[in-house]
Design a protein around this motif. Sequence first.
Motif, PDB file in Angstrom:
ATOM      1  N   GLY A   1      13.845 -37.287  14.458  1.00 33.71           N
ATOM      2  CA  GLY A   1      14.973 -37.114  15.361  1.00 33.71           C
ATOM      3  C   GLY A   1      16.293 -37.239  14.619  1.00 33.71           C
ATOM      4  O   GLY A   1      16.404 -37.973  13.637  1.00 33.71           O
ATOM      5  N   ALA A   2      17.290 -36.509  15.089  1.00 36.30           N
ATOM      6  CA  ALA A   2      18.595 -36.527  14.436  1.00 36.30           C
ATOM      7  C   ALA A   2      19.673 -36.295  15.479  1.00 36.30           C
ATOM      8  O   ALA A   2      19.435 -35.624  16.491  1.00 36.30           O
ATOM      9  CB  ALA A   2      18.667 -35.446  13.354  1.00 36.30           C
ATOM     10  N   PRO A   3      20.872 -36.838  15.254  1.00 37.19           N
ATOM     11  CA  PRO A   3      21.977 -36.542  16.181  1.00 37.19           C
ATOM     12  C   PRO A   3      22.307 -35.056  16.148  1.00 37.19           C
ATOM     13  O   PRO A   3      22.212 -34.411  15.098  1.00 37.19           O
ATOM     14  CB  PRO A   3      23.128 -37.397  15.635  1.00 37.19           C
ATOM     15  N   SER A   4      22.672 -34.521  17.280  1.00 31.72           N
ATOM     16  CA  SER A   4      22.930 -33.091  17.394  1.00 31.72           C
ATOM     17  C   SER A   4      24.417 -32.845  17.637  1.00 31.72           C
ATOM     18  O   SER A   4      25.250 -33.735  17.479  1.00 31.72           O
ATOM     19  CB  SER A   4      22.076 -32.506  18.519  1.00 31.72           C
ATOM     20  N   ASP A   5      24.733 -31.634  18.039  1.00 32.21           N
ATOM     21  CA  ASP A   5      26.121 -31.225  18.268  1.00 32.21           C
ATOM     22  C   ASP A   5      26.520 -31.579  19.690  1.00 32.21           C
ATOM     23  O   ASP A   5      25.913 -31.089  20.642  1.00 32.21           O
ATOM     24  CB  ASP A   5      26.239 -29.714  18.044  1.00 32.21           C
TER      25      ASP A   5
END
Length: 311
Positions: A69-73
């Motif tokens: 998982g990663a932070p998105s826009d």
Amino acid sequence: MATTAGRSRSAGAPARRSKAWRPAQRLALSVRSIGGESTGSFARRLADANGIPDQEFWAMFGTPARKNGAPSDPRYSDGYLNAAALERLAVMAGRQVRELQFALPNLRPHRLLPEQADPVWDWPWDTSGCFLVRVCEVCAHIKNTSLLSYLASDSTWQVCWSHRRWLDNRREPGTDAITLDALPEVLDAHQQRVVLERRLGAGGRALFADAYTIVSYWWNVPALNAPVWRSRQHLLARAGRDHLRVAPLVFYPEAVQLAQAVAARERQRLRRALTPEGHYRWLDKVAAAMDRWGIPSEPGLVRWPRTLLGC
């Protein structure tokens, strides 16, 4: 916004070994809150103020609920936290938890991820019922932010009553917020809707949603459009040429009036003071209002939810 979205997102996440977290530390620089802002938008502003890349910043107050998982826009989706991650973010931002929850809708208790010992966050690509609406540029200037900021909204538009602007989620060049100086009735309608929903809570929101749906029916049939809607489109100048974009704005006042009319009837019904004769008098009043707007009443009343009309 969907109230259960956060609870279902990490249900299938694999259990992870708890790790020792150092106490969170307040960052050197803070940012001013923007009421209604999305969590991702606020976090990006805070990270940018302190010169911290997004990936590194989110890792400082939690771990992703899903593998890789990663932070998105924040222009397109929002991040969700559990209580432990919220506490760490509050410390980093120099705020109390309750302050962040008051300002950021997706941090309120019913939208937090399921409780775990470790601080956890998730950033799904899409969240049912949550729309990202660009913040009013005047509000952003007052809060001293040059970044594009976004509100977490339950509809594709919002009204900034203070600065007389209609906000939406259009991102194309040249689609700035729409100024409402020429349409004070839209601002008045918004204030009346806020009062209605504060007084009736979820019931008020449901009444407005029903009224909005019915009025949009007339909008979608050009032959049934109210003359005043065309006048409002004309007053919006270039923005008014975008038929789909301005639709909610153009018929907003009538949707609010219809919601208020149904709310008045519901108050009578709940007090058990609504008689059949009173019901038909109410129908006559609603039909008269539609006549004043210049739209036929019969199609609209036939399409109104039968449970609301007591039929």
